[in-house]
Design a protein around this motif. Structure first.
Motif, mmCIF file in Angstrom:
data_model
loop_
_atom_site.group_PDB
_atom_site.id
_atom_site.type_symbol
_atom_site.label_atom_id
_atom_site.label_comp_id
_atom_site.label_asym_id
_atom_site.label_seq_id
_atom_site.Cartn_x
_atom_site.Cartn_y
_atom_site.Cartn_z
ATOM 1 N N GLU A 43 -52.840 -33.058 71.005
ATOM 2 C CA GLU A 43 -53.276 -31.848 71.712
ATOM 3 C C GLU A 43 -52.131 -31.226 72.512
ATOM 4 O OE1 GLU A 43 -54.807 -34.776 72.113
ATOM 5 O OE2 GLU A 43 -56.487 -34.423 70.762
ATOM 6 N N LYS A 44 -51.377 -32.084 73.197
ATOM 7 C CA LYS A 44 -50.299 -31.592 74.066
ATOM 8 C C LYS A 44 -49.262 -30.855 73.218
ATOM 9 C CE LYS A 44 -47.755 -32.046 78.020
ATOM 10 N NZ LYS A 44 -46.889 -30.932 77.743
ATOM 11 N N LEU A 45 -48.993 -31.430 72.030
ATOM 12 C CA LEU A 45 -48.024 -30.815 71.131
ATOM 13 C C LEU A 45 -48.469 -29.397 70.790
ATOM 14 C CD1 LEU A 45 -45.630 -30.973 69.085
ATOM 15 C CD2 LEU A 45 -47.276 -31.816 67.445
ATOM 16 N N PHE A 46 -49.742 -29.262 70.457
ATOM 17 C CA PHE A 46 -50.230 -27.948 70.064
ATOM 18 C C PHE A 46 -50.206 -26.968 71.243
ATOM 19 C CE2 PHE A 46 -52.611 -30.294 66.565
ATOM 20 C CZ PHE A 46 -51.544 -30.121 65.707
ATOM 21 N N GLU A 47 -50.423 -27.491 72.455
ATOM 22 C CA GLU A 47 -50.341 -26.622 73.629
ATOM 23 C C GLU A 47 -48.912 -26.111 73.798
ATOM 24 O OE1 GLU A 47 -51.586 -28.566 77.261
ATOM 25 O OE2 GLU A 47 -53.520 -28.980 76.292
ATOM 26 N N ASP A 48 -47.949 -27.001 73.544
ATOM 27 C CA ASP A 48 -46.544 -26.671 73.793
ATOM 28 C C ASP A 48 -45.946 -25.723 72.760
ATOM 29 O OD1 ASP A 48 -46.600 -28.183 75.960
ATOM 30 O OD2 ASP A 48 -45.404 -29.846 75.183
ATOM 31 N N ILE A 49 -46.508 -25.751 71.554
ATOM 32 C CA ILE A 49 -45.909 -24.912 70.514
ATOM 33 C C ILE A 49 -46.286 -23.455 70.776
ATOM 34 C CG2 ILE A 49 -45.986 -24.309 68.072
ATOM 35 C CD1 ILE A 49 -46.053 -27.113 67.323
ATOM 36 N N SER A 50 -45.267 -22.630 70.923
ATOM 37 C CA SER A 50 -45.544 -21.203 71.069
ATOM 38 C C SER A 50 -44.560 -20.483 70.170
ATOM 39 C CB SER A 50 -45.353 -20.815 72.537
ATOM 40 O OG SER A 50 -44.702 -19.575 72.629
ATOM 41 N N LEU A 51 -45.087 -19.666 69.277
ATOM 42 C CA LEU A 51 -44.213 -18.971 68.320
ATOM 43 C C LEU A 51 -43.168 -18.124 69.040
ATOM 44 C CD1 LEU A 51 -46.088 -17.640 65.200
ATOM 45 C CD2 LEU A 51 -44.455 -19.514 65.416
ATOM 46 N N LYS A 52 -43.613 -17.525 70.172
ATOM 47 C CA LYS A 52 -42.709 -16.652 70.925
ATOM 48 C C LYS A 52 -41.494 -17.458 71.417
ATOM 49 C CE LYS A 52 -43.495 -13.118 74.335
ATOM 50 N NZ LYS A 52 -44.441 -12.682 75.355
ATOM 51 N N LYS A 53 -41.806 -18.648 71.997
ATOM 52 C CA LYS A 53 -40.719 -19.486 72.531
ATOM 53 C C LYS A 53 -39.791 -19.956 71.419
ATOM 54 C CE LYS A 53 -43.083 -22.253 75.729
ATOM 55 N NZ LYS A 53 -43.427 -23.620 76.064
ATOM 56 N N ILE A 54 -40.425 -20.394 70.298
ATOM 57 C CA ILE A 54 -39.622 -20.916 69.184
ATOM 58 C C ILE A 54 -38.718 -19.817 68.635
ATOM 59 C CG2 ILE A 54 -39.749 -21.808 66.814
ATOM 60 C CD1 ILE A 54 -42.277 -23.279 67.641
ATOM 61 N N LYS A 55 -39.303 -18.611 68.513
ATOM 62 C CA LYS A 55 -38.539 -17.487 67.963
ATOM 63 C C LYS A 55 -37.323 -17.190 68.843
ATOM 64 C CE LYS A 55 -39.654 -12.828 66.587
ATOM 65 N NZ LYS A 55 -40.737 -11.836 66.596
ATOM 66 N N LYS A 56 -37.549 -17.194 70.154
ATOM 67 C CA LYS A 56 -36.456 -16.896 71.083
ATOM 68 C C LYS A 56 -35.358 -17.969 70.966
ATOM 69 C CE LYS A 56 -34.685 -15.235 75.110
ATOM 70 N NZ LYS A 56 -33.284 -15.168 74.781
ATOM 71 N N ARG A 57 -35.776 -19.254 70.973
ATOM 72 C CA ARG A 57 -34.775 -20.332 70.908
ATOM 73 C C ARG A 57 -34.030 -20.294 69.579
ATOM 74 N NH1 ARG A 57 -38.667 -25.000 73.177
ATOM 75 N NH2 ARG A 57 -38.888 -24.168 75.261
ATOM 76 N N ALA A 58 -34.777 -20.065 68.490
ATOM 77 C CA ALA A 58 -34.141 -20.060 67.165
ATOM 78 C C ALA A 58 -33.189 -18.884 67.053
ATOM 79 C CB ALA A 58 -35.202 -19.999 66.076
ATOM 80 N N ILE A 107 -38.100 -27.875 63.035
ATOM 81 C CA ILE A 107 -38.960 -27.559 64.180
ATOM 82 C C ILE A 107 -38.584 -28.431 65.376
ATOM 83 C CG2 ILE A 107 -41.344 -27.588 65.050
ATOM 84 C CD1 ILE A 107 -42.250 -26.971 62.217
ATOM 85 N N SER A 108 -38.210 -29.687 65.076
ATOM 86 C CA SER A 108 -37.911 -30.604 66.179
ATOM 87 C C SER A 108 -36.705 -30.151 66.999
ATOM 88 C CB SER A 108 -37.688 -32.023 65.652
ATOM 89 O OG SER A 108 -36.450 -32.099 65.016
#
Ligand SMILES: Nc1ncnc2c1ncn2[C@@H]1O[C@H](COP(=O)(O)OP(=O)(O)OP(=O)(O)O)[C@@H](O)[C@H]1O
Length: 366
Positions: A303-318, A292-293
């Motif tokens: 809290e900030k971490l949870f705000e930043d995590i977006s499945l859509k963004k992660i999926k695109k980058r991955a 994930i990192s």
């Protein structure tokens, strides 16, 4: 004033601690924080304070291990002028300066028995009298105590009062050692790397690559987060992860114990790590956090971490990462023949060219 250190941690145990902090910060029930040296007991105490409605008042710390008995007593309760030789003027103690705020009793396990009964009295009644005074003062402090000793053991040995233990231990927060929550290591490394790099802008330190991170995650960290933090501080001067590993005490493992994907580099560098199987078990949080990192900045806290995590963004980058790797892999296999590669990848020639330009994939210059 420097801003307080955020409580970094994404492991299950740290997330539970953060949740507990959330629940108890408003209650002001006495709290006992336990854990080995350097695990973050003071950071947890500061976080409790920051999240409580006492944060506008003082956070007062006293280390019960470093002061001799009489000095500790006068520091805690204050004294009147002339109370003892050298008491030239009246002095307020920590119980008064922490009024309406937090009194953090660090290393409570080292408080001498003779002072424990007075402490118990204050905790029960909220009243105390400074040395040399016959006046009682009322105080309203939230007591947070911390220790790296086993107080239950000290009760058995009769060096710690059981009644005081129960007074302090209304809520217990036990922080596990870092070696039991290696999932927190990437986030801590990110945070301290950024922090120290900003203080040493001329440093040529490199962020750890995945092999280095694997080695960091599999080391024991007997000094816990403090030791990890010091390594990163040192990295800013040494500019070499290999040197950092060489200097780590208690080298426990050989590169052979690292999974094959890491061994070649570890063999070259010489490993200062050991890697218990669970670390590289695909079920383990460690491996999961490491992957994930690659896509999320884990150094941001809670809290900030949870705000930043977006499945859509992660999926695109991955998926971009995987597509690029597959394109380069196939192109290399077919000697950079793009029509052959497009056929193998089952996309049109045009799509392949488009993707190559999107991902900046270029044939090697011969
Ligand atoms: N979860 C964390 N997030 C960010 N920094 C941390 C964390 N845990 C510890 N640290 C850092 O590690 C260092 C040691 O932490 P701290 O002083 O809170 O540990 P401790 O358990 O109170 O140690 P000791 O028992 O030796 O007093 C500090 O510089 C602190 O900022």
């Amino acid at each position: 004033m420097t801003s307080p250190t955020p409580l970094i941690g994404v492991s299950t145990s740290m997330l539970k601690i953060k949740e507990l902090i959330n629940h108890v910060a408003q209650t002001c029930l006495n709290i006992l924080i336990t854990g080995e040296t350097g695990v973050g007991k003071e950071v947890v105490a500061q976080t409790l304070y920051a999240e409580s409605n006492r944060s506008k008042n003082n956070f007062v710390k006293i280390n019960c291990a470093v002061l001799p008995e009489t000095l500790l007593e006068s520091e805690l309760y204050g004294y009147e002028k002339g109370a003892f030789t050298g008491a030239h003027k009246k002095r307020y103690g920590k119980f008064l300066t922490a009024d309406k705020g937090v009194l953090f009793l660090d290393e409570i396990g080292d408080m001498p028995l003779s002072l424990q009964s007075k402490m118990l009295h204050v905790l029960q009644s909220g009243e105390f009298s400074p040395l040399g005074s016959d006046q009682d003062f009322k105080t309203d402090v939230w007591v947070i105590a911390a220790t790296n000793q086993c107080l239950e053991e000290k009760i058995k040995n009769k060096t710690f009062r059981e009644d005081l233990f129960y007074r302090l231990n209304i809520i217990k927060i036990d922080i596990p050692p870092l070696r039991e929550r290696p999932e927190d290591i990437p986030a801590l490394v990110e945070y301290y790397f950024k922090r120290y790099l900003s203080q040493h802008p001329k440093a040529h330190a490199e962020k750890p690559d995945s092999q280095t991170m694997a080695r960091l995650c599999s080391y024991d960290w007997p000094g816990n987060v403090r030791q990890l933090q010091n390594c990163i501080k040192k990295l800013m001067v040494l500019n070499s992860w290999d040197k950092i590993f060489e200097e780590l005490p208690d080298e426990a493992s050989t590169p052979e114990t690292l999974p094959s994907e890491y061994t070649s580099q570890a063999k070259l560098a010489g490993s200062a790590t050991h890697s218990p199987d669970y670390l590289f078990d695909s079920e383990s949080g460690n491996l999961r956090m490491r992957s994930i990192s690659e896509f999320v900045d884990l150094s941001t806290s809670s809290e900030k971490l949870f705000e930043d995590i977006s499945l859509k963004k992660i999926k695109k980058r991955a998926s971009d990462r995987a597509e690029k790797d597959a394109i380069v892999f196939v192109l290399e296999k077919v000697g950079w023949n793009r029509s052959k590669a497009a056929k193998i990848l089952k996309v049109s020639y045009k799509t392949l060219l488009y993707k190559m330009s999107e991902f900046n994939v270029n044939p090697p210059v011969s």
